[in-house]
Scaffold this motif. Structure first.
Motif, PDB file in Angstrom:
ATOM      1  N   THR A 103       0.847  -1.188   0.000  1.00  0.00           N
ATOM      2  CA  THR A 103       0.000   0.000   0.000  1.00  0.00           C
ATOM      3  C   THR A 103       0.886   1.242   0.000  1.00  0.00           C
ATOM      4  OG1 THR A 103      -1.558  -1.225   1.402  1.00  0.00           O
ATOM      5  CG2 THR A 103      -1.951   1.125   1.156  1.00  0.00           C
ATOM      6  N   TYR A 110      -2.019   4.556   3.617  1.00  0.00           N
ATOM      7  CA  TYR A 110      -2.152   3.805   4.868  1.00  0.00           C
ATOM      8  C   TYR A 110      -2.230   4.738   6.070  1.00  0.00           C
ATOM      9  CZ  TYR A 110      -1.361   0.332   8.505  1.00  0.00           C
ATOM     10  OH  TYR A 110      -1.495  -0.454   9.620  1.00  0.00           O
ATOM     11  N   ALA A 159      -7.247   1.385   3.887  1.00  0.00           N
ATOM     12  CA  ALA A 159      -6.475   1.812   2.727  1.00  0.00           C
ATOM     13  C   ALA A 159      -6.497   0.722   1.661  1.00  0.00           C
ATOM     14  CB  ALA A 159      -5.039   2.135   3.144  1.00  0.00           C
TER      15      ALA A 159
END
Length: 354
Positions: free
Chosen positions: A256, A261, A268
């Motif tokens: 991610t 995040y 996310a």
């Protein structure tokens, strides 16, 4: 970019090139100001709506933005859950029993028969929600009759039609080393080089020079391992009372953008997800890995492959653990939250050595 270990070399096919990233390498090595690009964008968003949120809080009788957020917590969570989308996976191959020289799939024979897919009315299920089992891609009983080289070829061909797919075959001993490190250090960050525009200094500005200049920054990506129940039982009965199956779990790694995040936490949306299947571990000593790079998430297929290769280099410390070195120490510092010891600049330098 050479790899000492051949474990995940199948990740890159014979026609794959990552030269667009390599051209950044030398310039990136000179960068000392490592920028969390997405984090800066997050701060800008918060500041942009601060006044409107404060006004909204006063209108509804709240003393602060935090109080307003707490009052709307349930609604926020429901909207985030509604926005979550399932990551696409390749569809299973259709059944083929006829030899076809024009088809890239292996011809039907006693040693290279095409695996049959399950009926659409009863798709295979994994014990972990959202994770497709290996039987969704291959007919496991038939695959077990093939030699290792043909299994590796079939696995690559199985994912070749999907332009957003990544796959690899990993020797069991290599995977066990990766997992041993991952269980102790399930989260980490890795950088990708990004070319960005920055304001030029007063000395660099002139009528002939633009007000901005290009520089290379490190875009940081967050990775997290997950361990789930196995999707199948051992493929053969125990041969001795001391038999212990290696198919004890299915593991995933999600990648991610760090900025996403930090903003959304568990909600996310990852840009890349890979899954390790241990269904063949007992009889073939192989772990099959496959994954998907989500389109329009700001990461290309080649960049995702680069992150996966760096993942291997940071988590595989060699047979005796002697290859951990600086990489192992950085993993441990990150896991224990050693803010003083862990430096992103050191991480970038270590990645450049790989």
């Amino acid at each position: 970019m050479a790899l000492r270990s051949p474990a995940i070399r199948n990740l890159l096919g014979p026609h794959t090139s990552i030269s667009p990233l390599r051209q950044f390498q030398r310039r990136w090595a000179q960068v000392h100001d490592v920028r969390f690009v997405a984090t800066h964008q997050l701060n800008n968003v918060v500041e942009r709506y601060k006044d409107k949120l404060s006004q909204k809080a006063k209108q509804e009788g709240h003393s602060s933005i935090a109080s307003l957020k707490e009052a709307y917590q349930d609604k926020i969570q429901s909207v985030r859950a509604a926005d979550a989308v399932e990551t696409p996976h390749p569809e299973p191959l259709s059944t083929s029993s006829q030899s076809n020289p024009g088809n890239p799939r292996p011809a039907s024979s006693s040693s290279t028969s095409q695996p049959e897919s399950h009926h659409a009315s009863s798709p295979p299920k994994s014990s972990a929600p959202g994770i497709k089992p290996l039987s969704a891609y291959l007919d496991i009983p038939k695959i077990l009759t093939l030699p290792q080289k043909e299994i590796e070829t079939l696995w690559r061909l199985r994912h070749a039609p999907n332009p957003n797919s990544v796959c690899a075959t990993i020797p069991l001993e290599t995977y066990n080393r990766l997992v041993s490190t991952a269980r102790q250090n399930p989260q980490f960050i890795l950088p990708l080089p990004r070319e960005i525009e920055t304001p030029a200094s007063d000395g660099e500005r002139s009528a002939d020079n633009p007000p901005t200049k290009s520089s290379i920054a490190a875009e940081i990506h967050f990775l997290q391992w997950g361990f789930h129940p196995p999707s199948s039982t051992p493929t053969s009965p125990p041969t001795s009372p001391d038999f212990r199956t290696q198919n004890t779990h299915t593991s995933t790694v999600i990648f991610t953008h760090l900025g996403a995040y930090k903003l959304h936490g568990a909600y996310a949306q990852p840009h890349t997800i890979i899954t390790h299947h241990l269904d063949l571990a007992d009889e073939k000593g192989l772990v099959l890995m496959n994954g998907t790079v989500v389109p329009d998430k700001g990461v290309s297929l080649d960049e995702a492959k680069l992150l996966i290769m760096w993942l291997q280099r940071f988590y595989d410390w060699g047979v005796d653990g002697s290859e951990g070195g600086k990489k192992g120490e950085m993993l441990r510092m990150f896991s224990r939250g050693d803010v003083a010891g862990f430096k992103v600049e050191d991480l970038v330098e270590e990645v450049e050595r790989i």
